[in-house]
Design a protein around this motif. Structure first.
Motif, short mmCIF file in Angstrom:
data_model
loop_
_atom_site.label_atom_id
_atom_site.label_comp_id
_atom_site.label_asym_id
_atom_site.label_seq_id
_atom_site.Cartn_x
_atom_site.Cartn_y
_atom_site.Cartn_z
N SER A 44 0.68 -1.32 0.00
CA SER A 44 -0.04 0.05 0.12
C SER A 44 0.89 1.47 0.06
N VAL A 45 1.88 1.19 0.80
CA VAL A 45 2.84 2.35 0.77
C VAL A 45 3.44 2.62 -0.49
N ALA A 46 3.95 1.59 -1.24
CA ALA A 46 4.53 1.50 -2.30
C ALA A 46 3.59 2.20 -3.36
N SER A 47 2.40 1.61 -3.52
CA SER A 47 1.36 1.96 -4.21
C SER A 47 0.82 3.40 -4.38
N GLN A 48 0.75 3.90 -3.15
CA GLN A 48 0.33 5.36 -2.91
C GLN A 48 1.67 6.59 -3.29
N ALA A 49 2.63 5.84 -2.99
CA ALA A 49 3.87 6.59 -3.61
C ALA A 49 4.11 6.58 -4.92
N GLY A 50 3.84 5.69 -5.55
CA GLY A 50 3.86 5.65 -7.06
C GLY A 50 2.82 6.34 -7.57
N ASP A 51 1.61 6.31 -7.18
CA ASP A 51 0.61 7.36 -7.51
C ASP A 51 0.94 8.71 -7.52
N LEU A 52 1.59 9.18 -6.16
CA LEU A 52 1.73 10.60 -6.00
C LEU A 52 2.92 10.90 -6.83
N PHE A 53 3.87 10.00 -7.00
CA PHE A 53 5.21 10.31 -7.98
C PHE A 53 4.48 10.50 -9.46
N GLU A 54 3.77 9.90 -10.16
CA GLU A 54 3.26 10.29 -11.26
C GLU A 54 2.63 11.45 -11.19
N SER A 55 1.73 11.80 -10.24
CA SER A 55 0.97 13.21 -9.97
C SER A 55 1.95 14.32 -10.28
N THR A 56 3.00 14.07 -9.13
CA THR A 56 4.03 15.06 -9.22
C THR A 56 4.45 15.49 -10.59
N LEU A 57 5.00 14.30 -11.46
CA LEU A 57 5.42 14.38 -12.70
C LEU A 57 4.49 15.08 -13.62
N LYS A 58 3.27 14.66 -13.61
CA LYS A 58 2.30 15.42 -14.56
C LYS A 58 2.01 16.93 -14.23
N ARG A 59 2.19 17.23 -12.67
CA ARG A 59 2.14 18.76 -12.26
C ARG A 59 3.02 19.52 -12.83
N ILE A 60 4.42 18.78 -12.85
CA ILE A 60 5.48 19.60 -13.35
C ILE A 60 5.48 19.98 -15.01
N LEU A 61 4.63 18.80 -15.65
CA LEU A 61 4.59 19.00 -17.18
C LEU A 61 3.28 19.71 -17.34
N ASP A 62 2.53 19.98 -16.35
CA ASP A 62 1.26 20.70 -16.47
C ASP A 62 0.33 20.18 -17.58
N ILE A 63 0.27 18.55 -17.28
CA ILE A 63 -0.86 17.96 -18.28
C ILE A 63 -1.65 17.12 -17.28
N LYS A 64 -2.77 16.69 -17.73
CA LYS A 64 -3.89 15.92 -16.95
C LYS A 64 -3.55 14.47 -16.87
N ASP A 65 -3.20 13.93 -18.32
CA ASP A 65 -2.94 12.51 -18.52
C ASP A 65 -1.68 12.33 -19.28
N LEU A 66 -0.92 11.34 -19.29
CA LEU A 66 0.38 11.18 -19.93
C LEU A 66 -0.24 10.43 -21.29
N GLY A 67 -1.43 10.18 -21.34
CA GLY A 67 -1.81 9.30 -22.65
C GLY A 67 -3.21 9.16 -22.43
N LYS A 68 -3.91 8.38 -23.43
CA LYS A 68 -5.29 8.23 -23.68
C LYS A 68 -5.52 7.07 -24.37
N ILE A 69 -4.83 5.92 -24.11
CA ILE A 69 -4.68 4.33 -24.83
C ILE A 69 -6.17 3.73 -23.88
N LEU A 70 -6.04 4.21 -22.53
CA LEU A 70 -6.98 3.44 -21.86
C LEU A 70 -8.19 4.33 -21.67
N PRO A 71 -9.30 4.29 -22.07
CA PRO A 71 -10.48 4.77 -21.69
C PRO A 71 -10.78 4.79 -20.36
#
Length: 255
Positions: free
Chosen positions: A202-229
């Motif tokens: 659970s700790v690793a899972s939540q950390a992974g989600d927060l890491f990607e959230s940080t990356l998207k905020r840095i890039l100022d994008i909502k999602d990194l792709g659209k392949i999975l509806p």
């Protein structure tokens, strides 16, 4: 939510097939995922060339087949000279951003995905892969339910404005309970190891989600792709797995 559910149902047979077959099937799925992730990252981090990102991602996986963890380490180290070789003749993409993007592709995506192959070689490897993949889903469900019911205090408001402390604790409790029970009753782990595995998933899972959230905020994008509806891109779907796979592998070894 409906799109998310339908997408999950469509992907489930592929994931189950890979887990049941194990070995080469797990590695094949990992390479497909890396290919999609390389495309998404090359689009999000322009001017990162797709070919450069792809090789940086697959090298740790391919080297892990004959050399195990040493191959993963070698693959991640080789990403830097590979970046320099690739960018040396491309003045249009010769930027610090592209070099860092190649390193990110190797360390963030390639290295964790290579650990899925290592997990499959362990005793009860297929079941441990189930924990690495399903554990984040359980953690997300617990965080969502507890967050909706009891969420009052924001966990990291600057990174993810919807995540709450209560939701994080709920995900931790639910994952520890379910993964801990599964590890104890099905895998035969002792109670301490079962609890630690559930907590760390659970700790690793939540950390992974927060890491990607940080990356998207840095890039100022909502999602990194659209392949999975309903989910966004592949990286939006596997962000937690990229942290849980190494966690499951090393906890299984160390304990």
């Amino acid at each position: 939510m409906r799109l998310r559910t339908l997408t999950a149902i469509a992907l489930a047979p592929i994931i189950i097939f890979g887990i049941v077959i194990g070995d080469w099937a797990v590695l094949a799925l990992a390479l497909v995922v890396i290919g999609i992730a390389a495309y998404e990252l090359s689009r999000a981090l322009e001017p990162l060339p797709f070919n450069a990102a792809l090789v940086a991602g697959v090298t740790p996986v391919l080297l892990s087949i004959p050399f195990g963890t040493v191959g993963i380490l070698a693959g991640s180290i080789l990403s830097l000279p590979w970046a320099l070789v690739w960018l040396a003749g491309r003045s249009d993409v010769r930027t610090l951003r592209a070099i860092l993007a190649i390193l990110l592709m190797s360390v963030w995506v390639g290295v964790p995905m290579a650990h899925l192959g290592l997990i499959s070689d362990l005793a009860n490897g297929r079941l441990l892969i189930v924990i690495a993949i399903v554990g984040p889903w359980i953690s997300d469900a617990g965080a969502y339910i507890f967050g909706r019911l009891f969420g009052r205090h924001l966990l990291f408001p600057t990174l993810s404005p919807k995540k709450t402390v209560e939701g994080g604790v709920g995900g931790l409790v639910l994952t520890t309970a379910i993964v801990g029970w599964f590890s104890l009753e099905v895998l035969g782990f002792d109670p301490v190891k079962s609890i630690i595995l559930g907590l760390m998933v659970s700790v690793a899972s939540q950390a992974g989600d927060l890491f990607e959230s940080t990356l998207k905020r840095i890039l100022d994008i909502k999602d990194l792709g659209k392949i999975l509806p309903g989910h966004g891109g592949m990286l939006d779907r596997i962000d937690s797995l990229l942290f849980t796979a190494p966690a499951v592998y090393y906890i299984s070894l160390l304990l």
